[in-house]
Design a protein around this motif. Sequence first.
Motif, PDB file in Angstrom:
ATOM      1  N   ARG A 266      50.787  13.121  44.179  1.00 11.41           N
ATOM      2  CA  ARG A 266      51.492  13.836  45.240  1.00 11.41           C
ATOM      3  C   ARG A 266      51.780  12.916  46.421  1.00 11.41           C
ATOM      4  O   ARG A 266      52.843  13.003  47.047  1.00 11.41           O
ATOM      5  CB  ARG A 266      50.693  15.057  45.690  1.00 11.41           C
TER       6      ARG A 266
ATOM      7  N   LEU B  98      54.736  10.786  45.448  1.00 14.19           N
ATOM      8  CA  LEU B  98      55.967  11.580  45.455  1.00 14.19           C
ATOM      9  C   LEU B  98      56.365  11.949  46.883  1.00 14.19           C
ATOM     10  O   LEU B  98      57.550  11.902  47.234  1.00 14.19           O
ATOM     11  CB  LEU B  98      55.774  12.835  44.616  1.00 14.19           C
ATOM     12  N   THR B  99      55.380  12.296  47.705  1.00 14.48           N
ATOM     13  CA  THR B  99      55.671  12.610  49.110  1.00 14.48           C
ATOM     14  C   THR B  99      56.311  11.424  49.808  1.00 14.48           C
ATOM     15  O   THR B  99      57.291  11.580  50.548  1.00 14.48           O
ATOM     16  CB  THR B  99      54.390  13.012  49.853  1.00 14.48           C
TER      17      THR B  99
ATOM     18  N   ALA C 123      52.720  17.416  39.418  1.00 11.32           N
ATOM     19  CA  ALA C 123      51.755  16.447  39.953  1.00 11.32           C
ATOM     20  C   ALA C 123      50.367  17.066  39.973  1.00 11.32           C
ATOM     21  O   ALA C 123      50.153  18.130  40.568  1.00 11.32           O
ATOM     22  CB  ALA C 123      52.164  16.014  41.351  1.00 11.32           C
TER      23      ALA C 123
ATOM     24  N   VAL D 151      59.958  11.105  48.446  1.00 10.29           N
ATOM     25  CA  VAL D 151      60.824  12.210  48.857  1.00 10.29           C
ATOM     26  C   VAL D 151      61.117  12.147  50.351  1.00 10.29           C
ATOM     27  O   VAL D 151      62.264  12.327  50.779  1.00 10.29           O
ATOM     28  CB  VAL D 151      60.185  13.564  48.483  1.00 10.29           C
TER      29      VAL D 151
ATOM     30  N   ARG E  75      58.877  17.747  39.447  1.00 12.43           N
ATOM     31  CA  ARG E  75      57.879  16.682  39.562  1.00 12.43           C
ATOM     32  C   ARG E  75      56.756  17.089  40.509  1.00 12.43           C
ATOM     33  O   ARG E  75      55.581  16.802  40.252  1.00 12.43           O
ATOM     34  CB  ARG E  75      58.537  15.396  40.043  1.00 12.43           C
ATOM     35  N   ALA E  76      57.088  17.759  41.598  1.00  6.27           N
ATOM     36  CA  ALA E  76      56.057  18.202  42.539  1.00  6.27           C
ATOM     37  C   ALA E  76      55.143  19.221  41.882  1.00  6.27           C
ATOM     38  O   ALA E  76      53.918  19.186  42.060  1.00  6.27           O
ATOM     39  CB  ALA E  76      56.712  18.785  43.785  1.00  6.27           C
TER      40      ALA E  76
ATOM     41  N   LEU F 135      55.094  18.228  51.332  1.00  4.83           N
ATOM     42  CA  LEU F 135      56.029  18.040  50.229  1.00  4.83           C
ATOM     43  C   LEU F 135      56.682  19.356  49.819  1.00  4.83           C
ATOM     44  O   LEU F 135      57.914  19.456  49.730  1.00  4.83           O
ATOM     45  CB  LEU F 135      55.321  17.406  49.032  1.00  4.83           C
ATOM     46  N   ASP F 136      55.875  20.389  49.579  1.00  2.00           N
ATOM     47  CA  ASP F 136      56.426  21.682  49.164  1.00  2.00           C
ATOM     48  C   ASP F 136      57.275  22.301  50.263  1.00  2.00           C
ATOM     49  O   ASP F 136      58.326  22.908  49.992  1.00  2.00           O
ATOM     50  CB  ASP F 136      55.299  22.635  48.763  1.00  2.00           C
TER      51      ASP F 136
ATOM     52  N   LEU G 261      60.670  20.482  50.205  1.00  2.00           N
ATOM     53  CA  LEU G 261      61.482  20.755  49.023  1.00  2.00           C
ATOM     54  C   LEU G 261      62.018  22.180  48.994  1.00  2.00           C
ATOM     55  O   LEU G 261      63.000  22.457  48.305  1.00  2.00           O
ATOM     56  CB  LEU G 261      60.668  20.482  47.752  1.00  2.00           C
TER      57      LEU G 261
ATOM     58  N   LEU H 180      63.146  17.067  41.481  1.00  2.00           N
ATOM     59  CA  LEU H 180      62.081  16.762  42.435  1.00  2.00           C
ATOM     60  C   LEU H 180      61.082  17.910  42.513  1.00  2.00           C
ATOM     61  O   LEU H 180      59.868  17.689  42.595  1.00  2.00           O
ATOM     62  CB  LEU H 180      62.681  16.487  43.815  1.00  2.00           C
ATOM     63  N   ARG H 181      61.586  19.141  42.478  1.00  2.00           N
ATOM     64  CA  ARG H 181      60.676  20.290  42.496  1.00  2.00           C
ATOM     65  C   ARG H 181      59.826  20.334  41.240  1.00  2.00           C
ATOM     66  O   ARG H 181      58.626  20.653  41.290  1.00  2.00           O
ATOM     67  CB  ARG H 181      61.486  21.573  42.633  1.00  2.00           C
TER      68      ARG H 181
END
Length: 277
Positions: free
Chosen positions: A183, A186-187, A177, A190, A173-174, A248-249, A252, A170-171
Amino acid sequence: MTTSGDSRGTGLDQDGCFVREGSLERVPAPFAPVVAELTALLATRFAPDRLVSSYLYGSIPRGTAVPGVSDLDALLVLRTDPTDADRAAARAVETELDAAFPQIDGAGILLIAEERLLSAEERYDTGWFVACLCTPLSGPDVTAALPRYRPTSLLARETNGDLHRRLPGLRERAAAATTQEERNRLTRGVTRNLVRTGFTLVMPRWGGWTSDLVESAEVFGHYYPAHADQMHAAARAARHPAAYPELLDDLLNGLAPWLADEYLAVHGAKTLPPQGP
């Protein structure tokens, strides 16, 4: 809503077993044409000897879908393992539905073979998911042979006890992006997963089930108040990811690794699938 650790939660019958959530009768009127077209397209794209059964899941069969915000989620049970042709057919149906109906924010179709769905390895993961969280759309309900389910630690482990394995991917992929659309997508994924993982972490203690993300965050926060604000933020971002571009960050690198470690400590790791020869 009941959040007391001493009281049974919702979503269970008098014997403490899961009540299947959702039904076709609950589909909101704006989404009825979408479901009807899905049924028609599946009959066209998949031969009767290929498609065993189809199911809906998510907010549409639960009756909580919001036009222009909610997506359409379906699962198809196939006679044998999905082929490239099956996957192409599913993608074509997704594309047609998304283009034809502005009331959905995309369509997603999962594929699984009947034998795998009913296998011992999937009994407390996909088997439980289809038996309890999916609404039959067409064909026989193949989960009739599966056991009744309770909100146990075993179920928690086998449904979401793999966050620690998925977190590095997942990290990656983030980090990869490059557009805001990527994003946002993905957000959304996640945050949904983290809220549901947080809920299943405490599910056996709460003694019930809910698919509502806001309620899930509230139940989680009752047991882990120090992490409640982050979980509530994740629940909000799951509905409106574009409004939380930096979340998102933060998740994660903050909530997610803590949640992965706590899950392992409380329930253990999800069983790895058997390896081939």
